[in-house]
Design a protein around this motif. Sequence first.
Motif, PDB file in Angstrom:
ATOM      1  N   HIS A 144       4.146  -8.469  -4.919  1.00  0.00           N
ATOM      2  CA  HIS A 144       4.679  -8.317  -6.277  1.00  0.00           C
ATOM      3  C   HIS A 144       4.071  -9.361  -7.219  1.00  0.00           C
ATOM      4  O   HIS A 144       3.857  -9.087  -8.409  1.00  0.00           O
ATOM      5  CB  HIS A 144       6.202  -8.399  -6.263  1.00  0.00           C
ATOM      6  N   GLU A 176      -0.345  -0.452   3.147  1.00  0.00           N
ATOM      7  CA  GLU A 176       0.940  -0.451   2.450  1.00  0.00           C
ATOM      8  C   GLU A 176       0.786  -0.671   0.943  1.00  0.00           C
ATOM      9  O   GLU A 176       1.608  -0.215   0.151  1.00  0.00           O
ATOM     10  CB  GLU A 176       1.857  -1.540   3.027  1.00  0.00           C
ATOM     11  N   TRP A 177      -0.257  -1.359   0.539  1.00  0.00           N
ATOM     12  CA  TRP A 177      -0.458  -1.632  -0.879  1.00  0.00           C
ATOM     13  C   TRP A 177      -0.660  -0.331  -1.662  1.00  0.00           C
ATOM     14  O   TRP A 177      -0.162  -0.193  -2.779  1.00  0.00           O
ATOM     15  CB  TRP A 177      -1.668  -2.551  -1.075  1.00  0.00           C
ATOM     16  N   ASP A 209       0.603   2.476  -1.096  1.00  0.00           N
ATOM     17  CA  ASP A 209       1.859   3.210  -1.218  1.00  0.00           C
ATOM     18  C   ASP A 209       2.700   2.710  -2.388  1.00  0.00           C
ATOM     19  O   ASP A 209       3.527   3.448  -2.929  1.00  0.00           O
ATOM     20  CB  ASP A 209       2.665   3.091   0.085  1.00  0.00           C
ATOM     21  N   GLU A 210       2.490   1.463  -2.780  1.00  0.00           N
ATOM     22  CA  GLU A 210       3.334   0.861  -3.808  1.00  0.00           C
ATOM     23  C   GLU A 210       2.670   0.735  -5.175  1.00  0.00           C
ATOM     24  O   GLU A 210       3.343   0.801  -6.197  1.00  0.00           O
ATOM     25  CB  GLU A 210       3.795  -0.529  -3.345  1.00  0.00           C
TER      26      GLU A 210
END
Length: 365
Positions: free
Chosen positions: A120, A146-147, A149-150
Amino acid sequence: PTCSSSSRRSDDSVKLLTTALFAIAFGIILGLSFPSLWITETSLPRNLLHSIDISHRNSDIATPPTVNDNSKACAERLPPGIVASESDLYLRRLWGSPDEDLKKEPRYLATFTVGYNQRHNIDACVNKFSDNFTIVLFHYDGRTSEWNDEFEWSKTAIHISVKKQTKWWYAKRFLHPDIVARYDYIFIWDEDLGVDHFNAEEYIKMVKKHGLEISQPGLDPETGFNWQITKRREHSEVHKEETDEKLDWCSNPPRPPCAAFVEIMAPVFSRAAWRCVWHMIQNDLVHGWGLDFALRRCVEEPAYEKIGIVDSQWIVHQFIPSLGNEGKADNGKAPWQGVRDRCQLEWKLFEKRVENAEKDYFKSL
């Protein structure tokens, strides 16, 4: 007697000519039969080789020694028109015409060394950089997918994952000057930076206006800093010197950490400065401690005019010891303690290497 003497000389000449022709013919036959038979260093006495070397170096007409640079030799085999000595980090399509691949060619490069836990914080940083920047993330924890996905921007960023490495390890291996030659400025930043008061495009304007080859944003004085010179000054665009450090550190001309100094947490390099800095980064000293004191060697003198702190665009150093947690507990020490000890050791080693290198260099002059 005269006739006899003339005849003898004629016979001798014929014999000499015959011998010479025979030797030449024998040499040709031998060469064709044993093409790999060459004189090498191992086939000659060492004292003879030493004598040849001395006479070669002392001779005014001796030719320069040949340097075996295979990479150069291979490149020279190519016709100049096909040689591509530099590259870039622009993403390309798998279809269509290559000359239609790029809608825009970013002029600046921003790299961050990251772990997933600070995603974040990195998201906030990346959003301060326009599409005129190529974004590269170096992942020290091995988590990359995972990055995507966000964060939408992550899908067009470049992700490089090698576990438990530092940003200078990554920079030495993935940011060769010939690879990043298309970028005017290169940001090599940590992951624990607050950027509420920072805008990358405005920062670039300040760097160009004041002719800075190496720079960093000022640090918020309310949240902590290591050196007085990196502290942000109000009502100032840029500052290059500091007089509040210990007097015995500030020589004339001013030198680090009183001038010509930025920290290694958030440096920004021009293309030319980065070419020099890349060569100074050591392969084995991965934390980069001590590098900030040597950066002045990579700009023209006076160095304190080319290195500075941008006050109008400042950041907050959050001091999150995330990389320290990637260390290993040893001899009763916590993981972060081992990492810190390595940092201190590397600083001493780097200083010694620079000192010795400069002694050898000036001695050779």
